[in-house]
Design a protein around this motif. Structure first.
Motif: not given
Length: 120
Positions: A8, A17, A19, A21, A79, A81, A83
């Protein structure tokens, strides 16, 4: 054998952003905490975010309010995320899993890392 694999990473502009994994696989009896670390060029590896098997989370100050971690215990996956990315987030991101292999003892297993680059 136990393997930890990240994916990712990539190149993103400031404010963007990504993500990440992480999947743990192999002969696994149990997994405790799963955590992300990062290492920027010329700097020491530092903790970013972690999550326990029960879902308790811990964030570095640099990640609070911008990063969110999720975990799927059935898939041995976490995961993250990310941002509002900043140039200071540029680093190789590593996943670490605390694993009890089948017939073995608890140990830390690290992935190979995934590069995150934030351009200004």
């Amino acid at each position: 054998q136990v393997q930890v694999v990240e994916s990712g990473g990539g190149l993103v502009h400031v404010g963007g952003s990504l993500r990440l994994s992480c999947v743990a696989s192999g002969s696994i009896s149990a997994i405790s905490a799963m955590e992300w670390y990062r290492q920027a060029p010329g700097k020491q590896r530092e903790f970013v975010v972690g999550i326990t098997h029960g879902g308790s989370t811990n964030y570095a100050d640099s990640a609070k309010g911008r990063f969110t971690i999720h975990r799927d215990n059935a898939k041995n996956t976490v995961l993250v995320e990310m941002n509002s990315l900043k140039p200071d987030d540029t680093a190789v991101y590593y996943c670490k899993a605390e694993v009890q292999p089948v017939g073995g003892t608890w140990s830390d297993y690290w992935g190979q890392g995934t590069q995150v680059t934030v351009s200004s």
